[in-house]
Design an enzyme around this catalytic site. Sequence first.
Site, PDB file in Angstrom:
ATOM      1  N   GLU A  92     -11.042  46.054  -4.480  1.00  0.00           N
ATOM      2  CA  GLU A  92     -11.672  44.894  -4.405  1.00  0.00           C
ATOM      3  C   GLU A  92     -11.843  44.515  -2.813  1.00  0.00           C
ATOM      4  OE1 GLU A  92     -13.161  42.394  -5.056  1.00  0.00           O
ATOM      5  OE2 GLU A  92     -12.080  41.318  -6.831  1.00  0.00           O
TER       6      GLU A  92
ATOM      7  N   HIS B  12     -12.362  45.477 -14.175  1.00  0.00           N
ATOM      8  CA  HIS B  12     -10.807  45.756 -14.867  1.00  0.00           C
ATOM      9  C   HIS B  12     -10.721  44.645 -15.601  1.00  0.00           C
ATOM     10  CE1 HIS B  12      -9.268  42.742 -12.359  1.00  0.00           C
ATOM     11  NE2 HIS B  12      -9.765  43.301 -11.085  1.00  0.00           N
TER      12      HIS B  12
END
Length: 249
Positions: free
Chosen positions: A87, A9
Amino acid sequence: MYTLVLLRHGESTWNKENRFTGWTDVDLSKDGIVEAGRSGRLLNEAGFTFDLCHTSVLRRAIRTLWIVLDTMDLMYLPVHHSWRLNERHYGALQGLDKRETTEKYGKEQVLLWRRGYAVRPPALAEEDPRHPRFDPRYAGLGPDALPATESLEDTLARVVPYWKNSIAPEVKAGKRILIAAHGNSIRALVKYLDHIPDNEITGLNIPTGFPLVYEIDKDLHPIRHYYLGDPDEIRRATESVADQTSARK
C-alpha cells in the site's frame, strides 16, 4: 489476448475502524475474510484459473491471496512477494481515524492526501517506531528505498518497475496471473495501464474483495476491464471507499 486479474485485499481491521493504514501490517477483519472467500468463488464461477501470483509483503494482501487460492484449490501455485506492491505509505497519518483527521484538517486537504497524485501526507520522523527501517522485512533495502511518506506518484514509481520487470514478461509468456495487492498500489497500476491523467486519478476508487479483470492485447494495452460480482454490491463498496472521510453525522 492476455488476461490479468487485480484484487484489492478484503476489508482489514483498520479499514473497519476507518483508520489510515499504509504500511502498518494489520490483518483482515471477519468481513474481510468473507470478502476474500467471495472473491475466490467469483473467480471459480467465472471459469478463471492461474499459473502464478504476485502480492505484497503485508499480511492483509497475503492472507486474501491464501484464502482465494484455497477456495479455488490452487494453494500449490507459486507466489511472488514484493514490497513494491505494498500500500502507499501514509506517513504520520498511519493509525489516525479518517473522519477525525478530516474534521481537524478539512475535507479538501485530506482528499488531496488520500486521492491526489503528487501530494504527500506529513512524513514519519526517522526515529518514529512506525518507520519501516525498524521492520525486519525491509532489512535488505537501502535507506533511500524506505519511505517515510508517499504520494500516489511515489507509489507508481515503485509499482511500474515491478510491472515492467517482473509481471509484464510473464504476461507476455502467456502466464495467467493474479495480483493481490492494495487500494493505492492497484490505483497506481491502473493509472499506468489505462493512461489516466494526473488530474483525473482522484476519482478512482478500488473496492475491497471484488476481482478486477483486465483483458490486454499483445502489446499489453488494455482492451477492456470489468469487475466480477453483483454490480449493485460493487457500486456500494466503491462508494463506501470514497465516503470514508465524510464528517460524522
